[in-house]
Design an enzyme around this catalytic site. Structure first.
Site, PDB file in Angstrom:
ATOM      1  N   CYS A  19       5.659   9.342  -5.579  1.00  0.00           N
ATOM      2  CA  CYS A  19       4.947   8.120  -5.168  1.00  0.00           C
ATOM      3  C   CYS A  19       5.908   7.061  -4.605  1.00  0.00           C
ATOM      4  O   CYS A  19       6.906   6.731  -5.254  1.00  0.00           O
ATOM      5  CB  CYS A  19       4.196   7.559  -6.367  1.00  0.00           C
ATOM      6  SG  CYS A  19       3.356   6.022  -5.982  1.00  0.00           S
ATOM      7  N   CYS A  67       3.375  10.829  -9.830  1.00  0.00           N
ATOM      8  CA  CYS A  67       4.294   9.673  -9.816  1.00  0.00           C
ATOM      9  C   CYS A  67       5.654  10.041  -9.219  1.00  0.00           C
ATOM     10  O   CYS A  67       6.293   9.218  -8.574  1.00  0.00           O
ATOM     11  CB  CYS A  67       4.481   9.119 -11.223  1.00  0.00           C
ATOM     12  SG  CYS A  67       2.923   8.585 -11.948  1.00  0.00           S
ATOM     13  N   ASP A 117     -11.613  -0.652  -3.022  1.00  0.00           N
ATOM     14  CA  ASP A 117     -12.619   0.352  -3.373  1.00  0.00           C
ATOM     15  C   ASP A 117     -12.126   1.037  -4.644  1.00  0.00           C
ATOM     16  O   ASP A 117     -11.178   0.541  -5.272  1.00  0.00           O
ATOM     17  CB  ASP A 117     -12.831   1.353  -2.212  1.00  0.00           C
ATOM     18  CG  ASP A 117     -11.621   2.266  -2.010  1.00  0.00           C
ATOM     19  OD1 ASP A 117     -10.538   1.972  -2.573  1.00  0.00           O
ATOM     20  OD2 ASP A 117     -11.752   3.283  -1.305  1.00  0.00           O
ATOM     21  N   CYS A 131      -2.010   8.932  -6.245  1.00  0.00           N
ATOM     22  CA  CYS A 131      -2.325   8.229  -7.497  1.00  0.00           C
ATOM     23  C   CYS A 131      -3.753   8.577  -7.908  1.00  0.00           C
ATOM     24  O   CYS A 131      -4.615   7.722  -8.024  1.00  0.00           O
ATOM     25  CB  CYS A 131      -2.156   6.724  -7.280  1.00  0.00           C
ATOM     26  SG  CYS A 131      -2.210   5.797  -8.807  1.00  0.00           S
ATOM     27  N   TYR A 156     -16.631  -4.709   0.732  1.00  0.00           N
ATOM     28  CA  TYR A 156     -15.717  -3.608   1.038  1.00  0.00           C
ATOM     29  C   TYR A 156     -15.853  -3.173   2.509  1.00  0.00           C
ATOM     30  O   TYR A 156     -14.867  -3.150   3.251  1.00  0.00           O
ATOM     31  CB  TYR A 156     -15.946  -2.389   0.111  1.00  0.00           C
ATOM     32  CG  TYR A 156     -15.262  -1.190   0.699  1.00  0.00           C
ATOM     33  CD1 TYR A 156     -13.879  -1.076   0.613  1.00  0.00           C
ATOM     34  CD2 TYR A 156     -15.963  -0.238   1.442  1.00  0.00           C
ATOM     35  CE1 TYR A 156     -13.207  -0.040   1.240  1.00  0.00           C
ATOM     36  CE2 TYR A 156     -15.310   0.802   2.064  1.00  0.00           C
ATOM     37  CZ  TYR A 156     -13.935   0.898   1.957  1.00  0.00           C
ATOM     38  OH  TYR A 156     -13.271   1.902   2.589  1.00  0.00           O
ATOM     39  N   CYS A 172       5.765  -0.029 -10.055  1.00  0.00           N
ATOM     40  CA  CYS A 172       4.570   0.323 -10.831  1.00  0.00           C
ATOM     41  C   CYS A 172       4.754   0.057 -12.328  1.00  0.00           C
ATOM     42  O   CYS A 172       5.548   0.713 -13.003  1.00  0.00           O
ATOM     43  CB  CYS A 172       4.227   1.795 -10.592  1.00  0.00           C
ATOM     44  SG  CYS A 172       2.722   2.291 -11.414  1.00  0.00           S
ATOM     45  N   GLU A 215     -17.388   4.307   7.377  1.00  0.00           N
ATOM     46  CA  GLU A 215     -17.296   3.632   6.081  1.00  0.00           C
ATOM     47  C   GLU A 215     -18.614   3.717   5.316  1.00  0.00           C
ATOM     48  O   GLU A 215     -18.619   3.901   4.108  1.00  0.00           O
ATOM     49  CB  GLU A 215     -16.891   2.162   6.259  1.00  0.00           C
ATOM     50  CG  GLU A 215     -15.433   1.974   6.668  1.00  0.00           C
ATOM     51  CD  GLU A 215     -14.434   2.532   5.647  1.00  0.00           C
ATOM     52  OE1 GLU A 215     -14.796   2.696   4.472  1.00  0.00           O
ATOM     53  OE2 GLU A 215     -13.293   2.834   6.047  1.00  0.00           O
TER      54      GLU A 215
HETATM   55  S1  SF4 Z   1       3.863   5.564  -9.781  1.00  0.00           S
HETATM   56 FE1  SF4 Z   1       2.150   4.221 -10.215  1.00  0.00          FE
HETATM   57  S2  SF4 Z   1       1.095   4.006  -8.269  1.00  0.00           S
HETATM   58 FE2  SF4 Z   1       2.451   5.734  -8.077  1.00  0.00          FE
HETATM   59  S3  SF4 Z   1       1.201   7.552  -8.640  1.00  0.00           S
HETATM   60 FE3  SF4 Z   1       2.224   6.863 -10.502  1.00  0.00          FE
HETATM   61  S4  SF4 Z   1       0.750   5.491 -11.438  1.00  0.00           S
HETATM   62 FE4  SF4 Z   1       0.124   5.692  -9.315  1.00  0.00          FE
END
Ligand code: SF4
Ligand SMILES: [Zn+2]
Length: 476
Positions: free
Chosen positions: A231, A228, A167, A221, A149, A237, A65
């Site tokens: 994701c 997206c 972070d 992301c 962190y 989101c 880290e």
């Molecule tokens: S859906 Fe939202 S969390 Fe997922 S990559 Fe797109 S912006 Fe990022």
């Protein structure tokens, strides 16, 4: 009146920026499932997963880290492996010297991290009986260089504590998922991010969950190319839904415009929050072309300070270079470097600077006039754009080793000793510039020699041609 008192003490936060109980369950499940199928195999993760000794796990995670702060994963892997081979336990690190630690750290930058890691190891061995502190707060309070962190990362990944981490990657994911458009550097936004991270972390698998959200930020992301479509958090989101709504609005609007019909955009559903919520992105700041990248809000860039200094590579007759060791505290503490002197802003000292160095290092006066300019080398430290004007002086006679009191010591080093010493990336660049310049000189000389040889050969040919007897005519 009541409202202004409330605003001064607590930010006004709409429920849009919180996780509902259903979100909490689904986000944990989706993110962990995605992580199990997609995570990168990294050496510190393997140790955290299989090492039965908690102190060894905590030590490996702490080292990784601290190395990962300001440095990319791909660079850290090699350094981490070398480090763990040399000092596999906190006791091994505690018995090393700071000089050795700096040598292994050389090239990673931000050397105070290495010093604090070493200090922490010494403290654990001497004051804590070789045992790592048990939780986030004790890690932060008892170990130097361990902040919120890194304390949270070690506590969750190595010790199984159910605490969240924040972070840069997590900030981005949370800002997008919960539609947080306030400046993430202000205290109230930071606190909100930490409260979200603490709420959403999975108590059964806190380490994996935290690594999953960081990994999602690093790989899916991402700042400029968020994927997206693949994701796992798409359905939760706010940024994604808002961006989709905007696109829908624009396409409906252009469709109706085509048929000369009127449409009010507010008729199409939007994601609403409190009218004067402190965490929402202001309507006037939304840029349609950016989509989800409207989050997090870009922080104002601070301009870096410009500084310049002259650096002398002083080489003796057996090809060794003079290196001096920086003070024990401050920027680049304890590192070895070529002698240098700061140049004033307008460069007025530039022409006298080698004379100054010659006198500070008690060199023969002829040395200053024999200097050759190598090149300008630019290196960016966190807030400083540093220009080094590099000069080379080759000494022909013996030189007694002395150095000004601002340095801890000095040493003549061969190229190999220099490259293996604890020195900064900037000094390696300075050295490289000299090698390149000398290589160019050698190439130029070779080219000139070749040209000389070929014109000599031509000359020879012409002369020999003059003395060659004319071919005899054949008599028919
Ligand atoms: S859906 Fe939202 S969390 Fe997922 S990559 Fe797109 S912006 Fe990022
Ligand atoms: Zn809001």
């Amino acid at each position: 009146m009541v409202k202004s008192i409330k605003k001064a003490s607590l930010p006004l936060i709409g429920s849009l920026h919180q996780f509902t109980e259903i979100d909490v369950v689904e986000v944990r499940e989706r993110l962990l499932k995605w992580y199990d199928a997609n995570h990168r195999v990294l050496p510190w993760r393997s140790i955290a997963a299989i090492e039965p000794d908690r102190s060894k796990r905590a030590y490996a995670v702490l080292v990784s880290e601290i190395m990962l702060q300001q440095t990319q994963v791909s660079t850290v892997i090699g350094y981490f492996d070398t480090w763990m081979k040399k000092w596999p336990t906190v006791e091994d690190l505690a018995s090393a010297t700071l000089e050795e630690v700096n040598q292994i750290w050389a090239g990673l930058g931000y050397y105070s991290r290495a010093r604090r890691l070493h200090e922490g190891a010494v403290k654990i061995v001497k004051e804590l009986n070789g045992e790592f502190p048990n939780d986030r707060d004790s890690l932060i309070h008892q170990l130097p260089g361990v902040g919120r962190y890194s304390g949270s990362a070690v506590a969750s990944i190595a010790l199984g504590c159910a605490v969240g981490v924040v972070d840069g990657n997590v900030n981005r994911v949370l800002a997008r998922v919960r539609g947080i458009g306030a400046d993430i550097n202000i205290q109230s936004t930071t606190e909100h991010m930490w409260s979200l991270a603490d709420k959403i972390v999975d108590p059964e698998r806190p380490g994996d969950f935290n690594q999953a959200i960081m990994e999602l930020g690093a790989t899916v992301c991402s700042p400029k190319t968020p994927a997206c479509g693949s994701c796992p958090l798409r359905l939760h989101c706010v940024a994604y839904q808002k961006s989709e709504n905007q696109q829908e609005k624009s396409s409906i609007s252009s469709h109706f415009k085509k048929f000369s019909e009127k449409v009010t955009l507010s008729e199409i559903s939007d994601i609403e929050c409190l009218a004067d919520c402190d965490l929402c992105l202001r309507k006037e700041d939304w840029d349609v072309s950016l989509g989800v990248q409207n989050y997090p809000r870009k922080a104002q860039k601070t301009q870096s300070r410009q500084e310049s200094s002259a650096v002398i590579i002083l080489r003796n007759k057996i090809d060794k270079m003079l290196l001096v060791q920086r003070p024990r505290t401050g920027l680049l503490a304890n590192l070895w470097e070529f002698p240098s002197i700061a140049l004033s802003e307008n460069g007025a000292q530039d022409k006298d600077v080698t004379e100054e160095l010659v006198s500070q290092f008690s060199l023969p006066h002829t040395a200053a006039s024999s200097r050759t300019f190598v090149s300008d080398v630019i290196h960016i430290f966190s807030h400083i754009r540093q220009t080094y004007k590099v000069f080379l002086i080759s000494l022909s006679g013996e030189k007694k080793l002395t150095w000004p009191s601002r340095y801890q010591g000095g040493q003549w080093m061969t190229k190999e000793e220099f490259l293996a010493s604890a020195t900064s990336t900037a000094m390696k660049k300075v050295f490289k510039s000299m090698e390149i310049s000398e290589q160019k000189c050698t190439n130029k000389k070779k080219k000139l020699n070749n040209e000389d040889n070929s014109s000599e050969a031509k000359k020879q040919k012409t002369i020999s041609h003059f003395f060659t007897a004319a071919p005899k005519k054949k008599i028919p």
